[in-house]
Design an enzyme around this catalytic site. Structure first.
Site, PDB file in Angstrom:
ATOM      1  N   GLY A  49       0.833  -1.190   0.000  1.00 51.93           N
ATOM      2  CA  GLY A  49       0.000   0.000   0.000  1.00 51.93           C
ATOM      3  C   GLY A  49       0.870   1.241   0.000  1.00 51.93           C
ATOM      4  O   GLY A  49       2.028   1.196   0.431  1.00 51.93           O
ATOM      5  N   GLN A  89       3.019   9.784   1.427  1.00 47.34           N
ATOM      6  CA  GLN A  89       4.348   9.153   1.464  1.00 47.34           C
ATOM      7  C   GLN A  89       5.244   9.567   0.298  1.00 47.34           C
ATOM      8  O   GLN A  89       6.440   9.305   0.317  1.00 47.34           O
ATOM      9  CB  GLN A  89       4.206   7.625   1.468  1.00 47.34           C
ATOM     10  CG  GLN A  89       3.621   7.082   2.768  1.00 47.34           C
ATOM     11  CD  GLN A  89       3.418   5.584   2.690  1.00 47.34           C
ATOM     12  OE1 GLN A  89       2.405   5.105   2.207  1.00 47.34           O
ATOM     13  NE2 GLN A  89       4.398   4.825   3.160  1.00 47.34           N
ATOM     14  N   CYS A 138       6.515  -0.281   7.454  1.00 50.91           N
ATOM     15  CA  CYS A 138       6.057   0.841   6.635  1.00 50.91           C
ATOM     16  C   CYS A 138       7.178   1.255   5.694  1.00 50.91           C
ATOM     17  O   CYS A 138       8.339   1.291   6.090  1.00 50.91           O
ATOM     18  CB  CYS A 138       5.675   2.000   7.547  1.00 50.91           C
ATOM     19  SG  CYS A 138       5.209   3.496   6.676  1.00 50.91           S
ATOM     20  N   LEU A 139       6.810   1.581   4.451  1.00 47.94           N
ATOM     21  CA  LEU A 139       7.818   2.003   3.479  1.00 47.94           C
ATOM     22  C   LEU A 139       8.490   3.310   3.910  1.00 47.94           C
ATOM     23  O   LEU A 139       9.579   3.633   3.444  1.00 47.94           O
ATOM     24  CB  LEU A 139       7.176   2.181   2.103  1.00 47.94           C
ATOM     25  CG  LEU A 139       6.655   0.896   1.458  1.00 47.94           C
ATOM     26  CD1 LEU A 139       5.832   1.211   0.221  1.00 47.94           C
ATOM     27  CD2 LEU A 139       7.814  -0.038   1.111  1.00 47.94           C
ATOM     28  N   HIS A 144      -3.874   1.637   8.019  1.00 49.46           N
ATOM     29  CA  HIS A 144      -2.505   2.170   7.979  1.00 49.46           C
ATOM     30  C   HIS A 144      -2.414   3.331   6.969  1.00 49.46           C
ATOM     31  O   HIS A 144      -1.857   4.388   7.266  1.00 49.46           O
ATOM     32  CB  HIS A 144      -1.551   1.017   7.619  1.00 49.46           C
ATOM     33  CG  HIS A 144      -0.107   1.379   7.569  1.00 49.46           C
ATOM     34  ND1 HIS A 144       0.828   0.871   8.450  1.00 49.46           N
ATOM     35  CD2 HIS A 144       0.583   2.197   6.737  1.00 49.46           C
ATOM     36  CE1 HIS A 144       2.020   1.365   8.151  1.00 49.46           C
ATOM     37  NE2 HIS A 144       1.895   2.174   7.113  1.00 49.46           N
ATOM     38  N   GLU A 145      -2.980   3.137   5.777  1.00 44.43           N
ATOM     39  CA  GLU A 145      -2.911   4.182   4.732  1.00 44.43           C
ATOM     40  C   GLU A 145      -3.735   5.401   5.102  1.00 44.43           C
ATOM     41  O   GLU A 145      -3.333   6.531   4.842  1.00 44.43           O
ATOM     42  CB  GLU A 145      -3.376   3.634   3.377  1.00 44.43           C
ATOM     43  CG  GLU A 145      -2.509   2.552   2.772  1.00 44.43           C
ATOM     44  CD  GLU A 145      -1.023   2.852   2.790  1.00 44.43           C
ATOM     45  OE1 GLU A 145      -0.624   4.026   2.840  1.00 44.43           O
ATOM     46  OE2 GLU A 145      -0.243   1.895   2.771  1.00 44.43           O
ATOM     47  N   HIS A 196      -1.844   7.550   7.281  1.00 41.01           N
ATOM     48  CA  HIS A 196      -0.883   8.374   6.530  1.00 41.01           C
ATOM     49  C   HIS A 196      -1.549   9.655   6.040  1.00 41.01           C
ATOM     50  O   HIS A 196      -0.968  10.739   6.112  1.00 41.01           O
ATOM     51  CB  HIS A 196      -0.346   7.616   5.305  1.00 41.01           C
ATOM     52  CG  HIS A 196       0.825   6.728   5.603  1.00 41.01           C
ATOM     53  ND1 HIS A 196       1.971   7.183   6.209  1.00 41.01           N
ATOM     54  CD2 HIS A 196       1.041   5.412   5.342  1.00 41.01           C
ATOM     55  CE1 HIS A 196       2.841   6.180   6.325  1.00 41.01           C
ATOM     56  NE2 HIS A 196       2.289   5.090   5.815  1.00 41.01           N
TER      57      HIS A 196
HETATM   58 ZN   LIG Z   1       3.156   3.229   5.838  1.00 38.40          ZN
END
Ligand SMILES: [Zn+2]
Length: 180
Positions: free
Chosen positions: A46, A51, A93-94, A135-136, A139
């Protein structure tokens, strides 16, 4: 299409609250394509516009590891309208390198969003997909999964990251297999 630069904690861009999209046009479509490409390349399941330093409510999501691309979701102004149950998952997380941690979330969510063809979509998600949605959406509200941990755990991570960066030993990825 181009790969976008994924912002990493503590980049202040990750603290921005994203704004609702008011016009679904070609530019949004191009951005969502680039976000999807960036997510697969990372690799992750995702990615939120926050991000990649864009402050609009856009999310791409694909939690089907077996068939990448087949169940790709490109969502505009996504919202969680109902949530139930409870699940604990080791999240990565990225945007948070060299760290993963268990986070408790709802195990089932009902999501409403706009699609590129200007339709309103409502879908139910469970387990990993439900976690990824939550999670998204965090963000988009300027929140990271580490903000959901105790202050002690967050401070430990901050110190560990500072040390790794100083020693040039940061891996640059989350150790979790599920990076969102
Ligand atoms: Zn993340």
């Amino acid at each position: 299409m181009a790969l976008l630069r994924i912002r990493k904690y503590p980049d202040p861009a990750l603290k921005q609250t994203a704004q609702a999209v008011t016009n679904i046009d070609g530019e949004i479509s191009t951005l969502l394509d680039s976000m999807a490409q960036t997510m697969y390349a990372a690799p992750g399941v995702g990615l939120a516009a926050t991000q990649v330093g864009d402050s609009r409510r856009l999310v791409v999501l694909d939690t089907d590891h077996q068939n990448p691309g087949k169940h790709l979701l490109k969502l505009i102004n996504p919202q969680i309208v109902a949530a139930e149950g409870s699940i604990v998952w080791e999240e990565g997380c990225l945007s948070v390198i060299d760290f993963s941690a268990e986070v408790r979330r709802a195990s089932k969510v009902l999501v409403r969003a706009w699609t590129l063809d200007q339709n309103e979509l409502e879908m139910e998600a469970t387990d990993l997909q439900a976690i990824a949605f939550q999670h998204e959406l965090d963000h988009l509200d300027g929140k990271l999964f580490i903000d959901r941990l105790s202050r002690i755990k967050r401070d430990l991570y901050r110190r560990k990251l500072a040390k790794l960066m100083k020693e040039g030993k940061a891996i640059g990825q989350s150790p979790s297999h599920v990076r969102i």
